[in-house]
Design an enzyme around this catalytic site. Structure first.
Site, mmCIF file in Angstrom:
data_model
loop_
_atom_site.group_PDB
_atom_site.id
_atom_site.type_symbol
_atom_site.label_atom_id
_atom_site.label_comp_id
_atom_site.label_asym_id
_atom_site.label_seq_id
_atom_site.Cartn_x
_atom_site.Cartn_y
_atom_site.Cartn_z
ATOM 1 N N GLY A 152 0.837 -1.189 0.000
ATOM 2 C CA GLY A 152 0.000 0.000 0.000
ATOM 3 C C GLY A 152 0.872 1.239 0.000
ATOM 4 N N ILE A 154 2.460 2.806 2.495
ATOM 5 C CA ILE A 154 3.706 2.635 3.234
ATOM 6 C C ILE A 154 4.615 1.650 2.520
ATOM 7 C CG2 ILE A 154 4.708 1.841 5.410
ATOM 8 C CD1 ILE A 154 2.112 2.825 6.776
ATOM 9 N N ARG A 174 -3.527 -8.999 -1.738
ATOM 10 C CA ARG A 174 -4.634 -9.879 -2.094
ATOM 11 C C ARG A 174 -4.818 -9.951 -3.605
ATOM 12 N NH1 ARG A 174 -9.418 -7.539 1.504
ATOM 13 N NH2 ARG A 174 -8.284 -5.635 0.965
ATOM 14 N N ILE A 229 6.356 -3.941 10.997
ATOM 15 C CA ILE A 229 5.984 -2.597 11.449
ATOM 16 C C ILE A 229 4.482 -2.393 11.232
ATOM 17 C CG2 ILE A 229 8.210 -1.467 11.285
ATOM 18 C CD1 ILE A 229 5.725 -1.237 8.447
ATOM 19 N N ARG A 231 1.117 -4.741 12.534
ATOM 20 C CA ARG A 231 0.447 -5.034 13.793
ATOM 21 C C ARG A 231 0.984 -6.354 14.328
ATOM 22 N NH1 ARG A 231 -0.752 -0.558 13.807
ATOM 23 N NH2 ARG A 231 -2.780 0.452 14.034
ATOM 24 N N GLU A 260 0.894 -5.684 23.370
ATOM 25 C CA GLU A 260 1.665 -4.492 23.774
ATOM 26 C C GLU A 260 1.084 -3.871 25.046
ATOM 27 O OE1 GLU A 260 1.738 -1.779 20.471
ATOM 28 O OE2 GLU A 260 2.504 -3.293 19.097
ATOM 29 N N HIS A 278 6.920 0.294 19.401
ATOM 30 C CA HIS A 278 5.829 0.784 18.550
ATOM 31 C C HIS A 278 5.989 2.288 18.286
ATOM 32 C CE1 HIS A 278 1.391 0.020 17.282
ATOM 33 N NE2 HIS A 278 2.025 0.821 16.428
#
Length: 321
Positions: A152, A154, A174, A229, A231, A260, A278
């Site tokens: 995407g 990022i 996907r 980076i 989840r 976390e 994070h």
């Protein structure tokens, strides 16, 4: 004239907390006594401001009869029960684009740190071991093959940086993307099998839970490096620990974790792992831009019912995407 009542859902940064309080009648959702608090104040709340780790679940949404907007400070929004919000016609925004560079930079930093053993080398000097002999040779990022799981915004920002390092980039989404020059792999396992390092950039949520499982880690192999980076939920953390301990995976660079801020002791004990708390988007410039966009979304909805950056589900439902 009274100001709109906005509910701040912790944790949020002190700067965002104060900015909301300056503009609106702001309330803070307490950790204890929530039922009593919501019974007293819930009918006044028209908007929520939260970060992407502050839970906005169906029960909270149901307790706010006048709620019309949820402004999320972060690009990820798996902290929000989106179906419950959309069923009520509640607008939801996030903060895309403004954090792409910072998060891509963090991913590259982690990859370099693991491959070049930067943290271990730092300890080597600090502990005086250089006096006893030289540091071992390390791997190298330049000229290597890097797979991006989730190409995407990022992911594309990271790919550009990797190309500058002379890396060969491939990806899995996907669906194959028509406008990128990178090789496409049909599955995460196929992607991992063809690269030296794998960077995880997909969104969190039920659809990507444990997407990186034992099979993916084994395909990456004993010389492979995993960087996450995205989840913590995207990676099977138990399988990751086992692969690292057993030498079936060469190393990992992690900014996110399954629970976390609790990080498994098995990970902190490994020199082959670099751990961050994070902080993927944690720069002054980026957080200021995220804060402005969060506030702009909230102000825009309060003014005329529109959002600057609606989440994709909302944009698609409204015919904007």
């Amino acid at each position: 004239m009274s100001r709109p009542t906005i509910l701040r859902v912790p944790p949020i940064s002190p700067q965002l907390h104060d900015a909301v309080g300056e503009r609106y009648d702001a309330l803070d959702l307490p950790d204890e006594g929530r039922d009593r608090f919501l019974a007293e104040h819930g009918a006044d709340v028209v908007g929520i401001v939260c970060s992407n780790v502050g839970s906005v679940d169906a029960d909270l949404i149901a307790s706010l009869p006048r709620l019309g907007v949820i402004a999320n400070h972060g690009v990820g929004y798996d902290n929000i029960d989106v179906p419950a919000a959309l069923e009520r016609g509640i607008a939801v925004s996030n903060t895309p684009d403004v954090l792409d560079d910072a998060v891509a930079e963090t991913a590259l930093a982690l990859l370099l740190a693991v491959r070049r053993q930067v943290v271990a080398a730092d300890r080597f000097v600090r502990e005086g071991r250089w006096l006893e002999g030289g540091f071992p040779l390390t791997g190298q990022v330049a000229g290597s093959r890097v797979g991006i799981l989730g190409l995407g915004r990022i992911g594309r920002a990271l790919a550009t940086r990797l190309e500058a390092c002379g890396c060969t980039v491939s990806y899995h989404n996907r669906h194959r993307l028509p406008d990128v020059p990178y090789s496409y792999a049909a599955s995460p396992v196929e992607l991992a099998a063809g690269v030296d390092s794998l960077v995880v950039v997909v969104p969190g949520g039920a659809g990507t839970a444990a997407l990186v499982d034992g099979a993916v880690l084994d395909a990456l192999g004993p010389d492979g490096v995993l960087v996450n980076i995205a989840r913590g939920s995207v990676v099977d953390e138990a399988a990751l620990v086992a692969a690292l301990q057993e030498g079936r995976l060469g190393g990992a660079g992690l900014d996110v974790y399954a629970d976390e801020p609790r990080v498994p002791a098995e990970l902190t004990a490994l020199d082959t792992v670099v751990l961050l708390p994070h902080v993927g988007s944690g720069t002054h410039v980026t957080r200021a831009a995220m804060r402005r966009l969060t506030l702009d979304n909230l102000a825009s909805w309060l003014a005329d019912g529109t959002l600057r950056t609606p989440i994709p589900e909302l944009a698609t439902r409204d015919g904007d995407a």
